[in-house]
Motif scaffolding. Structure first.
Motif, PDB file in Angstrom:
ATOM      1  N   CYS A   1      10.662  30.578 -21.701  1.00 24.17           N
ATOM      2  CA  CYS A   1      10.204  30.945 -20.346  1.00 24.17           C
ATOM      3  C   CYS A   1      10.987  32.097 -19.729  1.00 24.17           C
ATOM      4  CB  CYS A   1      10.212  29.722 -19.434  1.00 24.17           C
ATOM      5  SG  CYS A   1       9.216  28.370 -20.079  1.00 24.17           S
TER       6      CYS A   1
ATOM      7  N   GLU B   1       3.795  31.641 -18.825  1.00 26.30           N
ATOM      8  CA  GLU B   1       3.428  32.986 -18.404  1.00 26.30           C
ATOM      9  C   GLU B   1       4.365  33.434 -17.288  1.00 26.30           C
ATOM     10  OE1 GLU B   1      -1.275  33.824 -18.980  1.00 26.30           O
ATOM     11  OE2 GLU B   1      -0.645  32.990 -17.065  1.00 26.30           O
ATOM     12  N   ARG B   2       4.569  34.722 -17.230  1.00 32.72           N
ATOM     13  CA  ARG B   2       5.335  35.347 -16.165  1.00 32.72           C
ATOM     14  C   ARG B   2       4.911  36.811 -16.132  1.00 32.72           C
ATOM     15  NH1 ARG B   2       8.057  33.726 -20.416  1.00 32.72           N
ATOM     16  NH2 ARG B   2       9.233  35.188 -21.692  1.00 32.72           N
ATOM     17  N   GLU B   3       5.464  37.579 -15.255  1.00 32.49           N
ATOM     18  CA  GLU B   3       5.011  38.959 -15.069  1.00 32.49           C
ATOM     19  C   GLU B   3       4.954  39.732 -16.388  1.00 32.49           C
ATOM     20  OE1 GLU B   3       3.139  41.754 -13.122  1.00 32.49           O
ATOM     21  OE2 GLU B   3       3.768  39.883 -12.156  1.00 32.49           O
ATOM     22  N   SER B   4       5.966  39.579 -17.225  1.00 32.13           N
ATOM     23  CA  SER B   4       6.028  40.365 -18.462  1.00 32.13           C
ATOM     24  C   SER B   4       5.318  39.708 -19.651  1.00 32.13           C
ATOM     25  CB  SER B   4       7.489  40.623 -18.843  1.00 32.13           C
ATOM     26  OG  SER B   4       8.151  39.393 -19.089  1.00 32.13           O
TER      27      SER B   4
ATOM     28  N   ARG C   1       1.838  37.459 -20.562  1.00 36.18           N
ATOM     29  CA  ARG C   1       0.563  36.877 -20.126  1.00 36.18           C
ATOM     30  C   ARG C   1      -0.263  36.490 -21.342  1.00 36.18           C
ATOM     31  NH1 ARG C   1       1.094  35.587 -15.069  1.00 36.18           N
ATOM     32  NH2 ARG C   1       1.726  37.266 -13.750  1.00 36.18           N
TER      33      ARG C   1
END
Length: 160
Positions: free
Chosen positions: A59, A147-150, A152
């Motif tokens: 994560c 998922e996170r900004e960088s 997806r």
């Protein structure tokens, strides 16, 4: 939820093996639902995972490796502590592969919960490994990344 299955060795028991693995995947995810019987659902992880199984969180943070007990304890506190409510996590389309006495599931998942009445959602990918034991299929490891900004997940258009 289980879109593809590859049985590498062509074993005649492939369908029952696949069903057993899919049941373990569902059991793993169902453990993370707040509400009645959460302690019993989390306790079920001790049965469906082999002693010594590992669960790994990435994560975008430093990797954290849990054994079965260190994985269950904070989740029980989270799901029963009252700060987080209506927590639910579920598998989305995934793939099962089986070869002899080993198998794996690779798939997407979603989750939602409330904090102070505000709805939060998340998605990510999980992988689980399984081994056939004398008691049947069991989870030997799991790992996930949210998922996170960088990072997806790709969203696939459904045929239809």
């Amino acid at each position: 939820m289980f879109s593809t299955m590859t049985t590498i060795d062509g074993d005649a028991t492939a369908l029952s093996d696949r069903t057993a693995v899919e049941d373990l995947v569902r059991g793993f995810f169902s453990a993370f639902t707040s509400g009645p019987d959460v302690a019993a659902r989390l306790d079920e992880l001790r049965r469906i995972m082999i002693p010594g199984a590992t669960v790994v969180r990435t994560c975008g943070m430093p990797v954290e490796v849990y054994d079965v007990e260190s994985f269950i304890a904070p989740r029980l506190a989270l799901l029963t502590g009252g700060e987080v409510t209506d927590f639910e996590e579920w598998p989305e389309p995934g793939r099962v592969e089986i070869f002899g006495d080993i198998a794996q599931w690779w798939g997407a998942y979603g989750k939602r919960w409330r904090v102070d009445g505000e709805l939060h959602t998340g998605r990510g990918m999980k992988t689980m490994s399984f081994v056939r034991t004398a008691e049947g299929w069991r989870i030997s490891s799991a790992a996930w990344d949210d998922e996170r900004e960088s990072v997806r997940r790709a969203v696939r258009a459904s045929a239809g």
